[in-house]
Design an enzyme around this catalytic site. Structure first.
Site, PDB file in Angstrom:
ATOM      1  N   SER A   1      89.358  43.685 -17.721  1.00 48.26           N
ATOM      2  CA  SER A   1      89.550  42.416 -17.089  1.00 48.26           C
ATOM      3  C   SER A   1      89.100  41.203 -17.895  1.00 48.26           C
ATOM      4  CB  SER A   1      88.792  42.409 -15.758  1.00 48.26           C
ATOM      5  OG  SER A   1      87.394  42.439 -15.994  1.00 48.26           O
TER       6      SER A   1
ATOM      7  N   LYS B   1      83.058  34.089 -19.511  1.00 48.74           N
ATOM      8  CA  LYS B   1      83.990  34.689 -18.543  1.00 48.74           C
ATOM      9  C   LYS B   1      83.774  34.019 -17.187  1.00 48.74           C
ATOM     10  CE  LYS B   1      85.517  39.249 -16.789  1.00 48.74           C
ATOM     11  NZ  LYS B   1      85.249  40.707 -16.764  1.00 48.74           N
TER      12      LYS B   1
ATOM     13  N   SER C   1      86.044  46.969 -18.821  1.00 45.97           N
ATOM     14  CA  SER C   1      86.536  45.592 -18.926  1.00 45.97           C
ATOM     15  C   SER C   1      86.039  44.800 -20.118  1.00 45.97           C
ATOM     16  CB  SER C   1      86.207  44.815 -17.646  1.00 45.97           C
ATOM     17  OG  SER C   1      87.099  45.181 -16.624  1.00 45.97           O
TER      18      SER C   1
END
Ligand SMILES: [Mg+2]
Ligand SMILES: [Zn+2]
Lengths: 96, 493, 483
Positions: free
Chosen positions: B158, B77, B182
């Site tokens: 997210s 990420k 998330s």
């Protein structure tokens, strides 16, 4: 319920150092009011005598020994700087 | 079977048996990434880097001196700082930021032999539930709606890039971060496994801070066992993070396959919220039946302050974020917009141009909530409510060993459907934020596709530092659900 | 003592409170392992934490906590076993995080007090509101370029103790005395070097005026006052300014002002009302600071004797005057030196030698006590030789001059130069007899009543003996022989 005026929106934006145009400030007010209004349902909850909780971590504050173990990396520190000169960060002039 | 369809466990076995090389395994994923660029999972691809790492892995396989994750291609990420590799947090303000340092979690994973395929897309600064706020564009879920095949679905957020990439076989596992759901919510929306461990399990050092008292790193994979294996390396004490726990990290894979007989499963009354789609309730009930069939005992529990969790979260989160994001000021790194004015003009223009609308919104809400005259009514109130929410869980765990809930109030929705209504968007985290507020571990396991072909899953919430029970129960659900659907192979269920 | 000042409309009283930022003496910074030394190349003593790179986290320096507690104990203050680090949010070029980690609602040290000494020998107690730990900012340089400022983060993150006084001072002299005493305490404790030129101790002055006995007036905060002299001057300037405002019927504006060390005036800092909304909240990267009383007691046990305790002991135990005691305790190593030199000696005589001769000589040579060519043992030996009549006070001065020159022991010098006082009565008598014999005229005059001439004979005896005769013995003998 909080009603955020255009002026209030501008004040918050200024505090947060985010430039807003008049037009944007016009929209930000109702947008923030909407969210804050929703948040304010918390007010109905009785929290007298409740200790605030800042962090759930259930450990002692971690402490370092007083030793020089870091620094001396001017190049790394300045590597991503938009502007630098002779080892300094350079910014638009600060007026005091 | 394609190399990209292997589990991590399967791949490690294949590599050991020399059925294929780490370079081949990585190349297969690099090819898949090229084929599915349209999903926009990666912000920065680092194929060359991965192949170099894979070649090193192959040397180790040749010498027999292998590491625990040797050659396994991961996506990272783009909120984890990676040394020498651009790290953007999906924001224009860090568009060209190249860290000179490596986050603790990624350095542990790479030290275990994992390779880095690239940096995965996310909501800007991890602020979002649908991966529609990224400066680098939306991430598209690999799943399709049966009824509207042309509609693009969100992967959740997210960590949308992470979830979509793992689901689409563009990496074998991925790192995520979970501040309000998330990891668990996008895992649910993309039909994969996602774990957010207990606050303090993973070091936050080198991960761009969003809301520091809520942020936790975690992992995605396609099976519970793979996730457990990755978590073995993601977790661990770090002297550089004052909130990182010194607790020993167990071998989580040992929990997978252990019987759950006699475990007490809490079912919170308050999670049966109004308007919850029938399919979500049905999936939850299925989960209850599966756990019963495996010998667990079902207990009704109450988490009475659940309805206050979201408003509490949306004070604490923006408040901390408004302060954490103050460092993006155009002085030391990142974007600078200087139109010849003074320092203040530079700050304001840089931050207006560098941050997207949702980030600006949260900064302003947070600034307001902390400002003079509002602090007590908002921030202190939220901290008090946070304690009540924590106490709810503590009480519940007197009666049960873990809690079963839906991970999200709906299956994946269409891109653009909620983006204009922030509160509607925030409601996506209704079942996940409580866990962050209380600092507990949570695991999402995929269970089935809904009638429209969109994935559904279940969330398991554990006691503080009891990830093991979650892996144990998660594996039991995984076995019962037998979820085999593949986004590119039609309805395989 | 009245400190009231006369205006055109009556008398005014100054109300002064001081905020002192004292840099903690430590090797590394409060939340990072970068060095703290003064004067390094720009941005070389900066870690990624100090530069607030994304994802960086603070870890606290345990020694800085100890130093804060030690300082609190040195001010007889309440030590809080539970304290909290908070973020003070504001934007500035040399504040990399966009916030300062500080303490706000729960500081590590609470109420304390500092006793100040006034010129006239009186003392007064000044309250200390609190002491808290916080990070220092970096440094911006504005005068190097027409449109740019330069930022150096070497100082960013250094540990500061902010020590806030009560508004208890009433004159520039009291403010100076407070700063002096505070600096002395910090130096005794070893928690801050007190060096105002290098900025390791900085002062903000809060000042308001009121009519005697009335409520406090509106105050201004003057920043950047970085010497004790400047503090006094800024107080005088600001008093004058506020008095003029008030007497002309105006109102003092509550604001932050800046001391201009070149123009010797205070001026309003550009109005930054919004910057005053600091939005403090507990720093989520740090847990509360908790320790137990045992930890405090352990630090307490290592506390040195503090200046006031020393002063009182010196006057009581040694019978020194308040003035002498004050001079001797002004620096800790001076007090140590004195006590070492006074071991087994007359303390008053030793004090005289330390204050008048030693400090005088060092001052002349531009040396610090730590660089003294004469150590305490040697000075003590010299004083002992005066007391046991081996040498006279006059000869002692000559011996001391040689000691300063050569660092030799006084006994060696006395021996080598043969300066030992003549104590043999026969030898003294011989010299006295010689002097009487050589000056018959004078003897006659003296005996006829010119008493004043006695000094002449003493002088002659001393001269003849090379100063080695004990003047008392010479006196006694002369009196007998001249009678
Ligand atoms: Mg202050
Ligand atoms: Zn301060």
């Amino acid at each position: 319920m909080s009603k955020i005026s255009k002026e209030e929106a501008k004040r918050i934006a200024k505090l947060a150092r985010i430039a807003v145009t008049d037009e944007e400030a016009e929209k930000i007010g109702p947008d923030l009011s909407n969210i804050l209004g929703w948040i304010e349902q918390l007010a109905e909850l009785n929290t007298d005598n409740v200790e605030p909780l800042a962090n759930v971590a259930n450990i002692d504050l971690k402490k370092r020994k007083d030793e020089v173990t870091d620094g001396d990396m001017q190049q790394d520190v300045l590597a991503n700087a938009p502007e630098s000169m002779e080892g300094f960060f350079v910014v638009p002039k600060v007026v005091e | 079977m394609s190399l990209t369809d292997l589990t991590i466990k399967g791949a490690l076995e294949g590599l050991k048996k020399k059925e294929f090389t780490a370079v081949e395994l990585n190349q297969a994923h690099i090819d898949a990434m090229a084929k599915h660029k349209d999903l926009n999972c990666y912000i920065t691809e680092t194929a060359g880097h991965a192949l170099t790492q894979a070649a090193e892995s192959d040397k180790r396989y040749a010498s027999g001196n292998t590491l625990k994750l040797d050659g396994i291609p991961l996506g990272i990420k783009d909120i984890y700082c990676t040394k020498g590799i651009r790290t953007t947090v999906a924001s224009r303000i860090l568009e060209n930021f190249v860290p000179t340092y490596e986050s603790t979690v990624t350095s542990q994973l790479f030290a275990a032999g994992a390779t880095c395929l690239g940096k995965l897309n996310l909501d800007e600064f991890a602020m979002g539930c649908s991966n529609e706020t990224s400066y680098f564009g939306n991430v598209i879920s690999p799943w399709k709606s049966k009824s509207e095949p042309n509609k693009q679905l969100v992967p959740g957020g997210s960590s949308g890039g992470s979830a979509a990439a793992v689901a689409a076989r563009l990496c074998m596992g991925a790192t995520g971060t979970d501040t309000g759901g998330s990891i668990r919510q996008p895992a649910a929306l993309t039909g994969i496994v996602g774990m957010k461990p207990t606050y303090g399990r993973c070091s936050r050092w080198g991960i761009v801070a969003f809301a520091s008292s809520l942020d936790q790193a975690g992992m995605f994979a396609r099976t519970v066992e793979d996730t457990a294996l990755l978590m073995n390396h993601a977790c661990g004490h770090d002297e550089k993070d004052s909130t990182s726990s010194p607790r020993e990290v167990p071998d989580f894979t040992q929990s997978v396959g252990q019987s759950i007989k006699g475990l007490k499963v809490g079912i919170p009354d308050e999670y049966r919220i109004d308007g919850l789609p029938e399919e979500i309730t049905a999936e939850w009930d299925k989960g209850i039946e599966w756990l019963k069939s495996e010998g667990a005992e079902i207990v009704r529990i109450s988490l009475p302050h659940t309805k206050y969790a979201l408003p509490t979260y949306y004070i604490i989160n923006p408040a901390e974020a408004s302060s954490n994001l103050a460092r993006y000021d155009g002085v030391r790194y990142g974007l600078r917009v200087d139109e010849g004015g003074n320092l203040n003009d530079m700050y304001e223009k840089t931050r207006a141009a560098g941050f997207g609308p949702e980030v600006r919104r949260r900064i302003m809400v947070g600034t307001y909530a902390l400002s003079a005259g509002y602090y007590d009514a908002y921030y202190v109130k939220a901290q008090k409510t946070r304690r009540l929410i924590l106490q709810d869980f503590e009480k519940a765990y007197e009666k049960c060993d873990f809690i079963l809930t839906p991970p999200a109030p709906s299956a994946a929705f269409g891109i653009g459907e909620q983006i204009d209504d922030p509160i509607q968007m925030y409601l996506n985290d209704v079942f996940t934020v409580t866990v962050n507020l209380a600092g507990l571990p949570g695991l999402t396991v995929p269970t089935s596709l809904n009638s429209d072909g969109r994935p559904l899953g279940l969330q398991l919430i554990g006691r503080s530092f009891d990830e093991e029970t979650l892996f144990r129960a998660g594996a039991a659900i995984e076995k019962c659900a037998n979820f085999k659907a593949h986004p590119f192979k039609g309805d395989a269920a | 003592m009245s400190n009231l000042i006369k205006g055109n409309t009556g008398e005014w009283e100054m109300v002064i409170g001081l905020e002192v930022h004292a840099q903690v003496t430590a090797q590394s910074k409060l939340f990072s392992g970068a060095a703290t030394e003064f004067g390094a190349e720009p941005n070389t003593q900066v870690s990624l934490v100090d530069a607030a790179m994304p994802g960086m986290l603070p870890v606290i320096n345990e020694y800085c906590i100890e130093q804060a507690v030690r300082t609190g104990l040195g001010m007889n203050a309440k030590i809080n076993l539970h304290s909290v680090f908070e973020r003070k949010n504001y934007f500035y070029a040399d504040l990399p995080q966009g916030y300062q980690i500080s303490q706000y609602l729960h500081p590590v040290v609470g109420l304390g007090e500092i006793e100040i000494d006034m010129e006239d020998g009186s003392t007064r107690k000044i309250g200390v509101t609190r002491l808290h730990l916080e990070q220092d900012a970096g440094k911006s340089i504005h005068d190097q370029h027409p449109t740019k400022s330069f930022v150096d983060l070497n100082r960013s993150g250094c540990a500061l103790m902010e020590i806030v006084s009560e508004p208890d001072m009433r004159s520039p002299e009291e403010a100076a005395a407070y700063l002096n005493k505070l600096r002395m305490i910090l130096r005794y404790l070893g928690t801050c070097d007190g060096n105002m030129e290098e900025g390791s101790m900085r002062c903000d002055v809060n000042l308001s005026l009121r009519r005697p006995g009335e409520e406090y007036g509106t105050r201004t905060e003057t920043k950047n006052v970085n010497s004790i002299r400047a503090v006094m001057m800024s107080i005088e300037y600001e008093t004058q300014r506020q008095m003029e405002v008030l007497e002309s019927g105006g109102q003092v504006v509550q604001e932050t002002r800046l001391w201009d060390p070149n123009k010797l005036e205070t001026r309003s800092m550009r109005s930054k009302e919004d910057a005053h909304d600091y939005r403090y909240f507990p720093c989520p990267d740090l847990l509360p600071l908790e320790f137990d009383q045992a930890y405090v007691d352990k630090i307490k046990a290592t506390l040195p004797e503090l200046p006031d305790q020393k002063k009182h002991r010196f006057t009581q135990e040694f019978g020194l005057s308040l003035y002498d005691a004050s001079v001797l305790i002004a620096e800790q190593n001076r007090a140590f030196y004195f006590e070492e030199a006074a071991k087994g000696n007359d303390p008053k005589l030793t004090a005289n030698w330390v204050i008048n001769e030693l400090l005088g000589a060092l001052n002349k040579a531009g040396l610090d006590l730590s660089e003294s060519p004469v150590n305490a043992k040697q000075l003590g030996q010299l004083v002992a030789r005066i007391s046991d009549n081996t040498i006279s006070g006059k000869i002692a001065k000559d011996v001391f001059a040689i000691m300063v020159e050569t660092s030799q022991d006084p006994d060696t010098i006395i021996e080598e130069k043969g300066l030992k006082q003549v104590t043999d009565t026969g030898a003294i008598e011989k010299i006295v007899d010689e002097v009487i014999a050589e000056n018959p005229k004078m003897v006659e005059e003296y005996r006829s009543g010119k008493d004043k001439l006695f000094g002449f004979f003493v002088g002659q005896v001393m001269k003849k003996s090379g100063g080695k005769i004990n003047p008392a013995a010479a006196n006694e003998l002369l009196k007998k022989k001249l009678a």
